[in-house]
Write a protein that holds these residues in place. Sequence first.
Motif, PDB file in Angstrom:
ATOM      1  N   UNK A 153       0.821  -1.218   0.000  1.00  0.00           N
ATOM      2  CA  UNK A 153       0.000   0.000   0.000  1.00  0.00           C
ATOM      3  C   UNK A 153       0.856   1.270   0.000  1.00  0.00           C
ATOM      4  N   UNK A 154       1.665   1.438  -1.029  1.00  0.00           N
ATOM      5  CA  UNK A 154       2.551   2.591  -1.099  1.00  0.00           C
ATOM      6  C   UNK A 154       2.074   3.561  -2.167  1.00  0.00           C
ATOM      7  N   UNK A 155       2.304   4.848  -1.952  1.00  0.00           N
ATOM      8  CA  UNK A 155       1.867   5.830  -2.954  1.00  0.00           C
ATOM      9  C   UNK A 155       2.746   5.788  -4.203  1.00  0.00           C
ATOM     10  N   UNK A 156       2.131   6.100  -5.321  1.00  0.00           N
ATOM     11  CA  UNK A 156       2.840   6.178  -6.593  1.00  0.00           C
ATOM     12  C   UNK A 156       3.618   7.499  -6.613  1.00  0.00           C
ATOM     13  N   UNK A 157       4.942   7.417  -6.732  1.00  0.00           N
ATOM     14  CA  UNK A 157       5.791   8.620  -6.695  1.00  0.00           C
ATOM     15  C   UNK A 157       5.741   9.391  -8.017  1.00  0.00           C
ATOM     16  N   UNK A 158       5.706   8.672  -9.123  1.00  0.00           N
ATOM     17  CA  UNK A 158       5.491   9.218 -10.457  1.00  0.00           C
ATOM     18  C   UNK A 158       4.872   8.083 -11.251  1.00  0.00           C
ATOM     19  N   UNK A 159       4.428   8.299 -12.480  1.00  0.00           N
ATOM     20  CA  UNK A 159       3.713   7.224 -13.182  1.00  0.00           C
ATOM     21  C   UNK A 159       4.441   5.874 -13.141  1.00  0.00           C
ATOM     22  N   UNK A 160       3.758   4.883 -12.579  1.00  0.00           N
ATOM     23  CA  UNK A 160       4.224   3.503 -12.454  1.00  0.00           C
ATOM     24  C   UNK A 160       5.592   3.393 -11.774  1.00  0.00           C
ATOM     25  N   UNK A 161       5.783   4.167 -10.733  1.00  0.00           N
ATOM     26  CA  UNK A 161       7.041   4.170  -9.985  1.00  0.00           C
ATOM     27  C   UNK A 161       6.722   4.203  -8.491  1.00  0.00           C
ATOM     28  N   UNK A 162       7.062   3.110  -7.824  1.00  0.00           N
ATOM     29  CA  UNK A 162       6.792   2.962  -6.398  1.00  0.00           C
ATOM     30  C   UNK A 162       8.100   2.680  -5.676  1.00  0.00           C
ATOM     31  N   UNK A 163       8.262   3.263  -4.491  1.00  0.00           N
ATOM     32  CA  UNK A 163       9.472   3.059  -3.694  1.00  0.00           C
ATOM     33  C   UNK A 163       9.153   2.260  -2.441  1.00  0.00           C
ATOM     34  N   UNK A 164      10.008   1.284  -2.162  1.00  0.00           N
ATOM     35  CA  UNK A 164       9.895   0.513  -0.924  1.00  0.00           C
ATOM     36  C   UNK A 164      10.766   1.156   0.147  1.00  0.00           C
ATOM     37  N   UNK A 165      10.283   1.157   1.365  1.00  0.00           N
ATOM     38  CA  UNK A 165      11.071   1.676   2.475  1.00  0.00           C
ATOM     39  C   UNK A 165      11.697   0.511   3.229  1.00  0.00           C
ATOM     40  N   UNK A 166      12.984   0.590   3.462  1.00  0.00           N
ATOM     41  CA  UNK A 166      13.738  -0.423   4.217  1.00  0.00           C
ATOM     42  C   UNK A 166      13.512  -1.854   3.727  1.00  0.00           C
ATOM     43  N   UNK A 167      13.689  -2.092   2.429  1.00  0.00           N
ATOM     44  CA  UNK A 167      13.487  -3.458   1.917  1.00  0.00           C
ATOM     45  C   UNK A 167      14.633  -4.381   2.324  1.00  0.00           C
ATOM     46  N   UNK A 168      14.340  -5.655   2.370  1.00  0.00           N
ATOM     47  CA  UNK A 168      15.357  -6.678   2.609  1.00  0.00           C
ATOM     48  C   UNK A 168      15.639  -7.357   1.281  1.00  0.00           C
ATOM     49  N   UNK A 173      26.069  -6.681 -13.414  1.00  0.00           N
ATOM     50  CA  UNK A 173      25.884  -6.538 -14.860  1.00  0.00           C
ATOM     51  C   UNK A 173      27.031  -5.754 -15.480  1.00  0.00           C
ATOM     52  N   UNK A 174      27.491  -6.241 -16.626  1.00  0.00           N
ATOM     53  CA  UNK A 174      28.529  -5.573 -17.412  1.00  0.00           C
ATOM     54  C   UNK A 174      27.963  -5.299 -18.799  1.00  0.00           C
ATOM     55  N   UNK A 175      28.748  -4.675 -19.640  1.00  0.00           N
ATOM     56  CA  UNK A 175      28.284  -4.281 -20.980  1.00  0.00           C
ATOM     57  C   UNK A 175      27.664  -5.462 -21.732  1.00  0.00           C
ATOM     58  N   UNK A 176      26.445  -5.245 -22.211  1.00  0.00           N
ATOM     59  CA  UNK A 176      25.701  -6.263 -22.949  1.00  0.00           C
ATOM     60  C   UNK A 176      24.739  -7.059 -22.090  1.00  0.00           C
ATOM     61  N   UNK A 177      24.958  -7.070 -20.788  1.00  0.00           N
ATOM     62  CA  UNK A 177      24.100  -7.824 -19.871  1.00  0.00           C
ATOM     63  C   UNK A 177      22.793  -7.085 -19.618  1.00  0.00           C
ATOM     64  N   UNK A 178      21.746  -7.859 -19.348  1.00  0.00           N
ATOM     65  CA  UNK A 178      20.455  -7.260 -18.999  1.00  0.00           C
ATOM     66  C   UNK A 178      19.815  -8.029 -17.850  1.00  0.00           C
ATOM     67  N   UNK A 179      18.925  -7.328 -17.169  1.00  0.00           N
ATOM     68  CA  UNK A 179      18.088  -7.933 -16.134  1.00  0.00           C
ATOM     69  C   UNK A 179      16.666  -7.452 -16.385  1.00  0.00           C
ATOM     70  N   UNK A 180      15.718  -8.379 -16.280  1.00  0.00           N
ATOM     71  CA  UNK A 180      14.309  -8.067 -16.511  1.00  0.00           C
ATOM     72  C   UNK A 180      13.563  -8.242 -15.191  1.00  0.00           C
ATOM     73  N   UNK A 181      12.839  -7.205 -14.812  1.00  0.00           N
ATOM     74  CA  UNK A 181      12.043  -7.237 -13.589  1.00  0.00           C
ATOM     75  C   UNK A 181      10.572  -7.089 -13.957  1.00  0.00           C
ATOM     76  N   UNK A 182       9.784  -8.049 -13.527  1.00  0.00           N
ATOM     77  CA  UNK A 182       8.348  -8.044 -13.780  1.00  0.00           C
ATOM     78  C   UNK A 182       7.646  -7.112 -12.792  1.00  0.00           C
ATOM     79  N   UNK A 183       6.408  -6.712 -13.101  1.00  0.00           N
ATOM     80  CA  UNK A 183       5.665  -5.896 -12.148  1.00  0.00           C
ATOM     81  C   UNK A 183       5.638  -6.569 -10.772  1.00  0.00           C
ATOM     82  N   UNK A 184       5.900  -5.767  -9.761  1.00  0.00           N
ATOM     83  CA  UNK A 184       5.897  -6.259  -8.382  1.00  0.00           C
ATOM     84  C   UNK A 184       7.235  -6.763  -7.895  1.00  0.00           C
ATOM     85  N   UNK A 185       8.229  -6.887  -8.779  1.00  0.00           N
ATOM     86  CA  UNK A 185       9.554  -7.360  -8.363  1.00  0.00           C
ATOM     87  C   UNK A 185      10.425  -6.169  -7.948  1.00  0.00           C
ATOM     88  N   UNK A 186      10.751  -6.076  -6.658  1.00  0.00           N
ATOM     89  CA  UNK A 186      11.558  -4.947  -6.201  1.00  0.00           C
ATOM     90  C   UNK A 186      13.001  -5.072  -6.681  1.00  0.00           C
TER      91      UNK A 186
END
Length: 155
Positions: free
Chosen positions: A94-109, A116-129
Amino acid sequence: MIAGNLNQLALASLPVELANILAEPEVSFSNLVKLADGKYQKQGESWFYTVGDFQTSPKSARHTEYHKEYLDIQVVLNGEEIIGYQLENVINSPLPEKKPDFYLLENPQLNNEIHLKAGDFAIFYPGEPHQALCMVNEPKTVRKAVFKVPKGLVK
Protein backbone atom coordinates in the motif's frame (compact mmCIF):
# COMPACT_ATOMS: atom_id res chain seq x y z
CA MET A 1 13.72 -11.74 -12.62
CA ILE A 2 15.38 -12.92 -15.79
CA ALA A 3 18.97 -12.15 -16.78
CA GLY A 4 20.99 -12.59 -19.92
CA ASN A 5 23.18 -10.91 -22.49
CA LEU A 6 21.99 -9.20 -25.67
CA ASN A 7 24.64 -11.05 -27.67
CA GLN A 8 23.42 -14.44 -26.37
CA LEU A 9 19.61 -14.05 -26.29
CA ALA A 10 18.85 -17.75 -26.78
CA LEU A 11 20.56 -18.59 -23.49
CA ALA A 12 18.12 -16.41 -21.52
CA SER A 13 15.07 -18.58 -22.42
CA LEU A 14 12.90 -15.49 -22.66
CA PRO A 15 9.14 -15.48 -23.20
CA VAL A 16 8.62 -15.11 -26.95
CA GLU A 17 7.26 -11.56 -26.64
CA LEU A 18 10.39 -10.35 -24.84
CA ALA A 19 12.70 -12.31 -27.13
CA ASN A 20 11.05 -10.64 -30.12
CA ILE A 21 11.56 -7.16 -28.66
CA LEU A 22 15.21 -7.74 -27.81
CA ALA A 23 15.83 -9.38 -31.20
CA GLU A 24 14.71 -6.24 -33.06
CA PRO A 25 17.68 -5.06 -35.18
CA GLU A 26 17.47 -1.50 -33.85
CA VAL A 27 17.88 -2.68 -30.25
CA SER A 28 20.90 -4.88 -30.88
CA PHE A 29 23.80 -4.13 -28.59
CA SER A 30 25.84 -2.69 -31.48
CA ASN A 31 23.01 -0.25 -32.32
CA LEU A 32 22.11 0.70 -28.76
CA VAL A 33 25.67 1.78 -27.91
CA LYS A 34 25.58 4.28 -30.81
CA LEU A 35 22.41 6.05 -29.68
CA ALA A 36 22.31 9.53 -28.18
CA ASP A 37 20.63 10.10 -24.83
CA GLY A 38 16.87 10.11 -25.13
CA LYS A 39 13.62 8.21 -25.36
CA TYR A 40 12.98 5.84 -28.27
CA GLN A 41 9.79 4.14 -29.41
CA LYS A 42 9.24 2.07 -32.52
CA GLN A 43 6.27 3.32 -34.51
CA GLY A 44 3.09 1.42 -33.65
CA GLU A 45 4.56 -0.23 -30.52
CA SER A 46 3.54 0.35 -26.91
CA TRP A 47 6.99 -0.49 -25.50
CA PHE A 48 9.74 2.09 -25.40
CA TYR A 49 13.20 2.62 -23.99
CA THR A 50 15.45 5.39 -22.78
CA VAL A 51 19.21 5.63 -23.14
CA GLY A 52 21.45 7.64 -20.86
CA ASP A 53 24.36 7.89 -18.47
CA PHE A 54 23.88 7.33 -14.76
CA GLN A 55 26.11 7.48 -11.71
CA THR A 56 26.46 4.40 -9.51
CA SER A 57 26.66 4.89 -5.76
CA PRO A 58 26.83 2.82 -2.56
CA LYS A 59 23.94 0.44 -2.00
CA SER A 60 22.97 2.38 1.13
CA ALA A 61 22.37 5.49 -1.01
CA ARG A 62 20.17 3.79 -3.62
CA HIS A 63 16.38 3.50 -3.59
CA THR A 64 14.43 0.28 -4.17
CA GLU A 65 11.63 0.51 -6.68
CA TYR A 66 8.97 -1.59 -8.30
CA HIS A 67 6.35 -1.11 -10.98
CA LYS A 68 2.78 -2.28 -11.44
CA GLU A 69 2.10 -1.77 -15.14
CA TYR A 70 5.44 -2.23 -16.89
CA LEU A 71 8.26 -4.74 -17.00
CA ASP A 72 11.67 -3.13 -16.63
CA ILE A 73 14.47 -4.37 -18.88
CA GLN A 74 17.74 -2.82 -17.74
CA VAL A 75 20.60 -3.17 -20.22
CA VAL A 76 24.15 -2.06 -19.47
CA LEU A 77 25.79 -0.50 -22.54
CA ASN A 78 29.04 0.66 -20.96
CA GLY A 79 30.45 0.25 -17.47
CA GLU A 80 29.06 -2.01 -14.79
CA GLU A 81 26.63 -2.00 -11.90
CA ILE A 82 25.12 -4.22 -9.26
CA ILE A 83 21.35 -4.51 -9.03
CA GLY A 84 19.90 -5.76 -5.78
CA TYR A 85 16.57 -7.57 -5.96
CA GLN A 86 14.13 -9.65 -3.99
CA LEU A 87 12.24 -12.72 -5.18
CA GLU A 88 8.98 -11.60 -3.65
CA ASN A 89 5.94 -9.99 -5.22
CA VAL A 90 5.29 -6.63 -3.54
CA ILE A 91 2.75 -5.38 -6.08
CA ASN A 92 0.01 -5.12 -3.43
CA SER A 93 2.10 -3.00 -1.07
CA PRO A 94 0.00 0.00 0.00
CA LEU A 95 2.55 2.59 -1.10
CA PRO A 96 1.87 5.83 -2.95
CA GLU A 97 2.84 6.18 -6.59
CA LYS A 98 5.79 8.62 -6.69
CA LYS A 99 5.49 9.22 -10.46
CA PRO A 100 3.71 7.22 -13.18
CA ASP A 101 4.22 3.50 -12.45
CA PHE A 102 7.04 4.17 -9.99
CA TYR A 103 6.79 2.96 -6.40
CA LEU A 104 9.47 3.06 -3.69
CA LEU A 105 9.90 0.51 -0.92
CA GLU A 106 11.07 1.68 2.48
CA ASN A 107 13.74 -0.42 4.22
CA PRO A 108 13.49 -3.46 1.92
CA GLN A 109 15.36 -6.68 2.61
CA LEU A 110 17.02 -7.45 -0.71
CA ASN A 111 18.58 -10.89 -0.44
CA ASN A 112 19.93 -11.15 -3.99
CA GLU A 113 22.09 -9.16 -6.34
CA ILE A 114 23.37 -9.41 -9.88
CA HIS A 115 26.52 -7.87 -11.34
CA LEU A 116 25.88 -6.54 -14.86
CA LYS A 117 28.53 -5.57 -17.41
CA ALA A 118 28.28 -4.28 -20.98
CA GLY A 119 25.70 -6.26 -22.95
CA ASP A 120 24.10 -7.82 -19.87
CA PHE A 121 20.45 -7.26 -19.00
CA ALA A 122 18.09 -7.93 -16.13
CA ILE A 123 14.31 -8.07 -16.51
CA PHE A 124 12.04 -7.24 -13.59
CA TYR A 125 8.35 -8.04 -13.78
CA PRO A 126 5.66 -5.90 -12.15
CA GLY A 127 5.90 -6.26 -8.38
CA GLU A 128 9.55 -7.36 -8.36
CA PRO A 129 11.56 -4.95 -6.20
CA HIS A 130 14.94 -3.91 -7.56
CA GLN A 131 17.70 -1.52 -6.55
CA ALA A 132 19.67 -0.42 -9.61
CA LEU A 133 22.89 1.55 -9.97
CA CYS A 134 24.72 0.14 -6.99
CA MET A 135 28.47 0.63 -7.40
CA VAL A 136 30.86 -2.26 -7.90
CA ASN A 137 34.03 -0.92 -6.20
CA GLU A 138 33.64 2.83 -6.42
CA PRO A 139 31.14 5.28 -7.91
CA LYS A 140 31.39 5.36 -11.70
CA THR A 141 29.31 6.30 -14.70
CA VAL A 142 27.31 3.54 -16.36
CA ARG A 143 25.50 3.91 -19.67
CA LYS A 144 22.22 2.05 -19.87
CA ALA A 145 19.14 1.44 -21.93
CA VAL A 146 16.01 0.91 -19.84
CA PHE A 147 13.05 -0.67 -21.62
CA LYS A 148 9.47 -0.32 -20.42
CA VAL A 149 7.22 -3.11 -21.67
CA PRO A 150 3.50 -3.04 -20.81
CA LYS A 151 2.64 -6.14 -18.78
CA GLY A 152 -0.21 -6.97 -21.17
CA LEU A 153 2.28 -7.69 -23.97
CA VAL A 154 3.72 -10.69 -22.15
CA LYS A 155 1.44 -13.69 -21.84
